[in-house]
Design an enzyme around this catalytic site. Sequence first.
Site, PDB file in Angstrom:
ATOM      1  N   GLY A  40     -33.898  20.911 -64.368  1.00 32.19           N
ATOM      2  CA  GLY A  40     -33.457  20.470 -63.452  1.00 32.19           C
ATOM      3  C   GLY A  40     -34.815  19.727 -62.874  1.00 32.19           C
ATOM      4  N   ARG A  46     -23.951  21.090 -53.818  1.00 29.90           N
ATOM      5  CA  ARG A  46     -25.248  20.749 -54.817  1.00 29.90           C
ATOM      6  C   ARG A  46     -26.184  21.940 -54.565  1.00 29.90           C
ATOM      7  NH1 ARG A  46     -25.737  17.706 -50.534  1.00 29.90           N
ATOM      8  NH2 ARG A  46     -27.649  18.054 -49.131  1.00 29.90           N
ATOM      9  N   ASP A 105     -31.519  27.062 -51.978  1.00 28.04           N
ATOM     10  CA  ASP A 105     -32.217  25.884 -50.862  1.00 28.04           C
ATOM     11  C   ASP A 105     -32.499  26.436 -49.518  1.00 28.04           C
ATOM     12  OD1 ASP A 105     -33.439  23.533 -52.023  1.00 28.04           O
ATOM     13  OD2 ASP A 105     -31.436  23.101 -52.970  1.00 28.04           O
TER      14      ASP A 105
HETATM   15  P1  ADP Z   1     -33.361  19.944 -54.842  1.00 25.22           P
HETATM   16  O1  ADP Z   1     -34.673  19.628 -54.617  1.00 25.22           O
HETATM   17  O2  ADP Z   1     -32.562  18.751 -55.074  1.00 25.22           O
HETATM   18  O3  ADP Z   1     -32.858  20.792 -53.699  1.00 25.22           O
HETATM   19  P2  ADP Z   1     -33.759  21.967 -56.815  1.00 25.22           P
HETATM   20  O4  ADP Z   1     -35.494  21.536 -56.961  1.00 25.22           O
HETATM   21  O5  ADP Z   1     -33.658  23.352 -55.921  1.00 25.22           O
HETATM   22  O6  ADP Z   1     -33.062  20.874 -56.121  1.00 25.22           O
HETATM   23  O7  ADP Z   1     -33.063  22.118 -57.839  1.00 25.22           O
HETATM   24  C1  ADP Z   1     -33.063  20.995 -58.996  1.00 25.22           C
HETATM   25  C2  ADP Z   1     -31.936  21.335 -59.953  1.00 25.22           C
HETATM   26  O8  ADP Z   1     -32.523  22.274 -60.747  1.00 25.22           O
HETATM   27  C3  ADP Z   1     -30.725  22.146 -59.435  1.00 25.22           C
HETATM   28  O9  ADP Z   1     -29.751  21.049 -59.395  1.00 25.22           O
HETATM   29  C4  ADP Z   1     -30.110  22.816 -60.629  1.00 25.22           C
HETATM   30  O10 ADP Z   1     -29.468  22.256 -61.639  1.00 25.22           O
HETATM   31  C5  ADP Z   1     -31.300  23.516 -61.031  1.00 25.22           C
HETATM   32  N1  ADP Z   1     -31.953  24.738 -60.635  1.00 25.22           N
HETATM   33  C6  ADP Z   1     -32.635  24.910 -59.642  1.00 25.22           C
HETATM   34  N2  ADP Z   1     -32.647  26.213 -59.326  1.00 25.22           N
HETATM   35  C7  ADP Z   1     -32.243  26.842 -60.455  1.00 25.22           C
HETATM   36  C8  ADP Z   1     -32.061  28.201 -60.865  1.00 25.22           C
HETATM   37  N3  ADP Z   1     -32.316  29.154 -59.876  1.00 25.22           N
HETATM   38  N4  ADP Z   1     -31.399  28.503 -61.953  1.00 25.22           N
HETATM   39  C9  ADP Z   1     -30.686  27.307 -62.557  1.00 25.22           C
HETATM   40  N5  ADP Z   1     -30.828  26.149 -62.275  1.00 25.22           N
HETATM   41  C10 ADP Z   1     -31.737  25.971 -61.193  1.00 25.22           C
END
Ligand code: ADP
Length: 426
Positions: free
Chosen positions: A198, A312, A326
């Site tokens: 991600g 999201r 988040d």
């Molecule tokens: P943002 O900066 O947009 O809030 P994050 O950096 O927290 O998003 O995460 C981006 C993407 O990474 C998420 O949409 C998800 O798909 C993936 N992701 C984040 N944390 C996890 C996790 N603990 N397990 C699996 N996938 C995750």
Amino acid sequence: MSWAAGTQCVAKGDSRRAKAGELAYRKGDILTIVNSALRKGCYTAINNSTGEEGLISSTSVREREALRVDPSLSLMPWFHGKISGPEAVCLLQPAEDGLFLVRESIRHPGDYVLCVSVSGEVIHYRVIYQDNKLTIDNNQYFYNLIDMIEFYSKNKSSIATTLTKPKQKQGAKSAELELSKAGWLMDTEKLTLGENIGEGEFGTVYEGRYMGQRVAVKIIKCDVTAQAFLQETAVMTKLQHKNLVRLLGVILNKGLHIVTELMTKGSLVNFLRTRGRSVVSFTQLLRFALDVCEGMEYLESKKLVHRDLAARNVLVSDECVAKVSDFGLTKVDWKEPDKAKLPKCSTKSDVWSYGVLLWEIFSYGRQPYSKMEVKEKVEAGYRMEAPEDCPPRLYLLMRLCWEREPRRRPGFSKLREKLQSGLLSV
Ligand code: ADP
């Protein structure tokens, strides 16, 4: 209480290995659980201070502590901002080989200066910012100051001495030290990084393994951003609930690594969009709604406000459990009597967002109208329509969350009761 591999605990007292196979440790040592042993309450663990492995009893250790959310916690306690060369020299007294600090250059704005004490003198190395990278000698390049300090703490390379002792800015607290003391610092050697899963706004998320456990690792390279994320991490150390994505620990190595449990099915919004009505049952939707509600009820009980609740920001585990993630904007509920001076935010604004989240769930991940778009309309009484095929009682719940008067919106425990009774009647 059962502990997963990788959980870190703090020793309550000394243990001098009474029997073969038992682990020796001293009061305050951080022990990492490797796995649970045959007997109840007995675990195999590694002592982080000695690297030894052995058996421990769960009663002789306690779970690590939550970190205080403290703005003076710093990933760069040796960074002193804009101070002059002579001021730096004063700060680096009494002289001690390897005592160092970093300052911003006054003469060359945008550049930094590494000041190191060696043989009774202070040497000033200009750090040049070039093509998004930092360098002292046009030979070694770094993405940020943290990496640079880490490198010169281990290698002398082209400077006069390795950096051995940071001169801390007055009032700054070393995040590394505090994280380590409280038991949240993990060992980079035990982490294996896998696929990129991600992209966030500020960092990349990878799948990984830590002592056999599957984990997610968010890596934040930029030091200023990493510093901001430190607060989110501190909030997460306080939270432990089956419906909140759990923080396992932090690694400081080439930026900040935030290690959390792996949520293999990704974000709830993508989960619903990619599967749709034919695959995800109505009962499953209700379960997701209830999962999030329980997570939020727990946050509410801790007097915390999430402030960015949306599909999201909810992730789905391998077993299809939804968990809130988040916590970057999470704040204390302003209604708490002694916190009344904080900016206005209350659980009831999370309840509003929860109503929108319900709408997202029952419309299988459709895009809701943004708050900005409808601000005027909402004020005039406009509300989103019920999603297609949404049972009226659920739409009614959304409408309750969207009551104009915050105090008329239900709290999360009330919402949970209503959802539970809904789930029972399916
Ligand atoms: P943002 O900066 O947009 O809030 P994050 O950096 O927290 O998003 O995460 C981006 C993407 O990474 C998420 O949409 C998800 O798909 C993936 N992701 C984040 N944390 C996890 C996790 N603990 N397990 C699996 N996938 C995750």
